[in-house]
Design a protein around this motif. Structure first.
Motif, PDB file in Angstrom:
ATOM      1  N   LYS A   6     -38.087 -68.203  10.092  1.00 24.18           N
ATOM      2  CA  LYS A   6     -38.881 -69.211  10.792  1.00 24.18           C
ATOM      3  C   LYS A   6     -38.385 -70.615  10.456  1.00 24.18           C
ATOM      4  CE  LYS A   6     -42.524 -69.158   7.262  1.00 24.18           C
ATOM      5  NZ  LYS A   6     -43.950 -68.891   7.008  1.00 24.18           N
ATOM      6  N   GLN A   7     -38.548 -71.506  11.434  1.00 21.83           N
ATOM      7  CA  GLN A   7     -38.103 -72.902  11.362  1.00 21.83           C
ATOM      8  C   GLN A   7     -36.596 -73.052  11.536  1.00 21.83           C
ATOM      9  OE1 GLN A   7     -40.606 -74.958  11.582  1.00 21.83           O
ATOM     10  NE2 GLN A   7     -41.943 -73.192  11.260  1.00 21.83           N
ATOM     11  N   SER A   8     -35.896 -71.964  11.856  1.00 18.17           N
ATOM     12  CA  SER A   8     -34.470 -72.078  12.167  1.00 18.17           C
ATOM     13  C   SER A   8     -34.292 -72.785  13.508  1.00 18.17           C
ATOM     14  CB  SER A   8     -33.822 -70.695  12.257  1.00 18.17           C
ATOM     15  OG  SER A   8     -33.889 -70.025  11.038  1.00 18.17           O
ATOM     16  N   LYS A   9     -33.125 -73.377  13.677  1.00 18.54           N
ATOM     17  CA  LYS A   9     -32.730 -73.939  14.965  1.00 18.54           C
ATOM     18  C   LYS A   9     -31.414 -73.292  15.379  1.00 18.54           C
ATOM     19  CE  LYS A   9     -34.874 -78.489  14.359  1.00 18.54           C
ATOM     20  NZ  LYS A   9     -34.640 -79.955  14.297  1.00 18.54           N
ATOM     21  N   ILE A  10     -31.299 -73.006  16.663  1.00 10.50           N
ATOM     22  CA  ILE A  10     -30.076 -72.365  17.148  1.00 10.50           C
ATOM     23  C   ILE A  10     -29.831 -72.767  18.596  1.00 10.50           C
ATOM     24  CG2 ILE A  10     -31.298 -70.271  17.865  1.00 10.50           C
ATOM     25  CD1 ILE A  10     -28.755 -68.700  17.132  1.00 10.50           C
ATOM     26  N   GLN A  11     -28.566 -72.843  18.967  1.00 14.17           N
ATOM     27  CA  GLN A  11     -28.192 -73.084  20.355  1.00 14.17           C
ATOM     28  C   GLN A  11     -27.550 -71.817  20.910  1.00 14.17           C
ATOM     29  OE1 GLN A  11     -26.380 -76.902  21.554  1.00 14.17           O
ATOM     30  NE2 GLN A  11     -24.744 -75.699  22.475  1.00 14.17           N
ATOM     31  N   VAL A  12     -28.083 -71.342  22.029  1.00 14.72           N
ATOM     32  CA  VAL A  12     -27.584 -70.127  22.685  1.00 14.72           C
ATOM     33  C   VAL A  12     -27.247 -70.474  24.127  1.00 14.72           C
ATOM     34  CG1 VAL A  12     -28.045 -67.715  23.255  1.00 14.72           C
ATOM     35  CG2 VAL A  12     -29.143 -68.742  21.251  1.00 14.72           C
ATOM     36  N   ASP A  13     -25.951 -70.417  24.444  1.00 10.96           N
ATOM     37  CA  ASP A  13     -25.534 -70.676  25.834  1.00 10.96           C
ATOM     38  C   ASP A  13     -26.190 -71.931  26.414  1.00 10.96           C
ATOM     39  OD1 ASP A  13     -23.551 -68.855  26.431  1.00 10.96           O
ATOM     40  OD2 ASP A  13     -24.962 -67.266  26.945  1.00 10.96           O
ATOM     41  N   PHE A  14     -26.032 -73.059  25.711  1.00  9.68           N
ATOM     42  CA  PHE A  14     -26.446 -74.372  26.201  1.00  9.68           C
ATOM     43  C   PHE A  14     -27.943 -74.615  26.118  1.00  9.68           C
ATOM     44  CE2 PHE A  14     -22.940 -72.551  28.730  1.00  9.68           C
ATOM     45  CZ  PHE A  14     -21.903 -73.291  28.194  1.00  9.68           C
ATOM     46  N   GLN A  15     -28.706 -73.704  25.529  1.00  5.62           N
ATOM     47  CA  GLN A  15     -30.129 -73.916  25.299  1.00  5.62           C
ATOM     48  C   GLN A  15     -30.402 -73.974  23.799  1.00  5.62           C
ATOM     49  OE1 GLN A  15     -33.041 -71.649  27.750  1.00  5.62           O
ATOM     50  NE2 GLN A  15     -31.275 -70.560  28.558  1.00  5.62           N
ATOM     51  N   GLU A  16     -31.228 -74.919  23.382  1.00  6.25           N
ATOM     52  CA  GLU A  16     -31.585 -75.043  21.970  1.00  6.25           C
ATOM     53  C   GLU A  16     -32.969 -74.448  21.742  1.00  6.25           C
ATOM     54  OE1 GLU A  16     -31.158 -79.013  20.544  1.00  6.25           O
ATOM     55  OE2 GLU A  16     -28.971 -79.000  20.739  1.00  6.25           O
ATOM     56  N   PHE A  17     -33.112 -73.750  20.631  1.00  7.14           N
ATOM     57  CA  PHE A  17     -34.372 -73.091  20.305  1.00  7.14           C
ATOM     58  C   PHE A  17     -34.800 -73.448  18.888  1.00  7.14           C
ATOM     59  CE2 PHE A  17     -32.314 -70.478  23.494  1.00  7.14           C
ATOM     60  CZ  PHE A  17     -33.345 -70.185  24.376  1.00  7.14           C
ATOM     61  N   GLN A  18     -36.089 -73.705  18.715  1.00 11.04           N
ATOM     62  CA  GLN A  18     -36.704 -73.849  17.398  1.00 11.04           C
ATOM     63  C   GLN A  18     -37.479 -72.562  17.142  1.00 11.04           C
ATOM     64  OE1 GLN A  18     -37.055 -76.751  15.100  1.00 11.04           O
ATOM     65  NE2 GLN A  18     -37.881 -75.154  13.764  1.00 11.04           N
ATOM     66  N   ILE A  19     -37.098 -71.837  16.102  1.00  5.49           N
ATOM     67  CA  ILE A  19     -37.691 -70.531  15.824  1.00  5.49           C
ATOM     68  C   ILE A  19     -38.964 -70.714  14.999  1.00  5.49           C
ATOM     69  CG2 ILE A  19     -37.284 -68.242  14.852  1.00  5.49           C
ATOM     70  CD1 ILE A  19     -35.468 -69.041  17.236  1.00  5.49           C
ATOM     71  N   GLU A  20     -40.097 -70.324  15.564  1.00  6.49           N
ATOM     72  CA  GLU A  20     -41.385 -70.545  14.900  1.00  6.49           C
ATOM     73  C   GLU A  20     -41.732 -69.436  13.912  1.00  6.49           C
ATOM     74  OE1 GLU A  20     -42.861 -73.345  15.195  1.00  6.49           O
ATOM     75  OE2 GLU A  20     -41.551 -74.075  16.784  1.00  6.49           O
ATOM     76  N   THR A  21     -41.277 -68.216  14.184  1.00  4.47           N
ATOM     77  CA  THR A  21     -41.534 -67.099  13.270  1.00  4.47           C
ATOM     78  C   THR A  21     -40.207 -66.383  13.004  1.00  4.47           C
ATOM     79  OG1 THR A  21     -41.931 -65.483  15.031  1.00  4.47           O
ATOM     80  CG2 THR A  21     -43.823 -66.780  14.283  1.00  4.47           C
ATOM     81  N   ASP A  22     -40.150 -65.605  11.934  1.00  6.36           N
ATOM     82  CA  ASP A  22     -38.955 -64.794  11.700  1.00  6.36           C
ATOM     83  C   ASP A  22     -38.659 -64.004  12.972  1.00  6.36           C
ATOM     84  OD1 ASP A  22     -39.084 -65.741   9.139  1.00  6.36           O
ATOM     85  OD2 ASP A  22     -39.542 -63.826   8.199  1.00  6.36           O
ATOM     86  N   SER A  23     -37.389 -63.966  13.368  1.00  8.19           N
ATOM     87  CA  SER A  23     -37.038 -63.364  14.650  1.00  8.19           C
ATOM     88  C   SER A  23     -35.688 -62.667  14.575  1.00  8.19           C
ATOM     89  CB  SER A  23     -36.978 -64.435  15.761  1.00  8.19           C
ATOM     90  OG  SER A  23     -38.210 -65.101  15.910  1.00  8.19           O
ATOM     91  N   LEU A  24     -35.468 -61.773  15.538  1.00  2.49           N
ATOM     92  CA  LEU A  24     -34.162 -61.158  15.757  1.00  2.49           C
ATOM     93  C   LEU A  24     -33.677 -61.565  17.137  1.00  2.49           C
ATOM     94  CD1 LEU A  24     -34.774 -57.547  14.400  1.00  2.49           C
ATOM     95  CD2 LEU A  24     -33.196 -59.220  13.419  1.00  2.49           C
TER      96      LEU A  24
END
Length: 276
Positions: A39-57
């Protein structure tokens, strides 16, 4: 760390800029991937940015462009493998490499984990990391079993989160898989809803109605978005001309392709390329 079993490859690595050199992701571009994000990770996937609110796969097909977190390692871990390692095996359809997690044109397949689910997945990841240090005749099969366990558990969670876990909804899950797979296979050559309706032995109206029950996007939106995504990838990560990109996506008239791209992104192909 990467293990090779003849032509079969399986590896894991910490997923931050500090841990990766610039060529690492290029080397495994053709690999299928599972990314654990705390959780709280940030990632860019194919030109979209995401803020991860919970642990995720996150489940990623080959060629998907991902940009690692710029912060220090906080638990982000990438599992990656080639098709020889897993997909040549005869698996249940839902947990194969063309299952719903890896064959989903409706959404970027994040699986949000509650506390217990996250603990469960992290325990499996630790088993994988431990197994990677071993060198015996059972290592390959153990890694494959642990990988399948993650995919199986995640598929179950995805179905529960999308309210498709009941037995009488299995036909809906299979329809999602089939439509997704067709779009992924044919988006370069088939651009209309009628094309896919014919492949599915439905009328365009019935296909739109069925997809409308399962997705907020229309079939036309889904097909169009997949074409735009591929266009962006080619503009940002290759030296192909706009005319060559248009031709590769079965647009004989590059002027039409430019209008299509501009209408759907708000920016011309060349202006988009300049951003990168």
């Amino acid at each position: 760390m990467l293990k090779e079993f003849s032509y079969k490859q399986f590896g894991n690595l910490n997923f931050t800029e500090q841990e990766l050199d610039e060529n690492t992701l290029v080397k495994i571009d053709e690999h299928i991937k599972v990314l654990f994000l705390p959780k709280q990770s940030k990632i860019q996937v194919d030109f979209q940015e995401f803020q991860i609110e919970t642990d995720s796969l996150l489940f990623l097909n080959p060629k998907v462009i991902i940009k690692p977190n710029e912060t220090e390692f906080g638990g982000e871990l990438l599992l990656h493998f080639n098709k020889d390692f897993y997909c040549i095996q005869i698996h249940d359809q839902e947990v194969a490499c063309d299952g719903i997690l890896y064959n989903n044109v409706f959404e970027i397949p994040f699986i949000q984990l509650n506390e217990n689910q996250s603990t469960d997945i992290q325990n499996i990841i630790r088993e994988i990391q431990s197994e990677m240090k071993d060198e015996d005749s059972n290592t390959e099969e153990m890694l494959r079993i642990l990988l399948k366990l993650i995919i199986l558990k995640s598929t179950r969670i995805w179905k529960q989160q999308h309210l498709l876990a009941e037995n009488d909804q299995q036909s809906d899950v299979q329809f999602l898989r089939k439509f997704s797979k067709l779009v992924e296979q044919h988006y370069k050559t088939h651009h209309t809803v009628a094309d896919y309706a014919e492949m599915l032995f439905l009328t365009p109206k019935n296909l739109s109605k069925k997809i409308g029950l399962l997705s907020k996007d229309t079939p036309n939106d889904i097909i169009k978005n997949r074409i735009i995504l591929e266009s962006k990838r080619l503009l940002a990560h290759t030296a192909m001309t706009v005319k060559e990109i248009a031709f590769s996506l079965n647009y004989e008239d590059d002027a039409y392709f430019i209008r299509f791209f501009t209408k759907n992104t708000g920016i011309s192909p060349l202006s988009f390329r300049k951003q990168f």
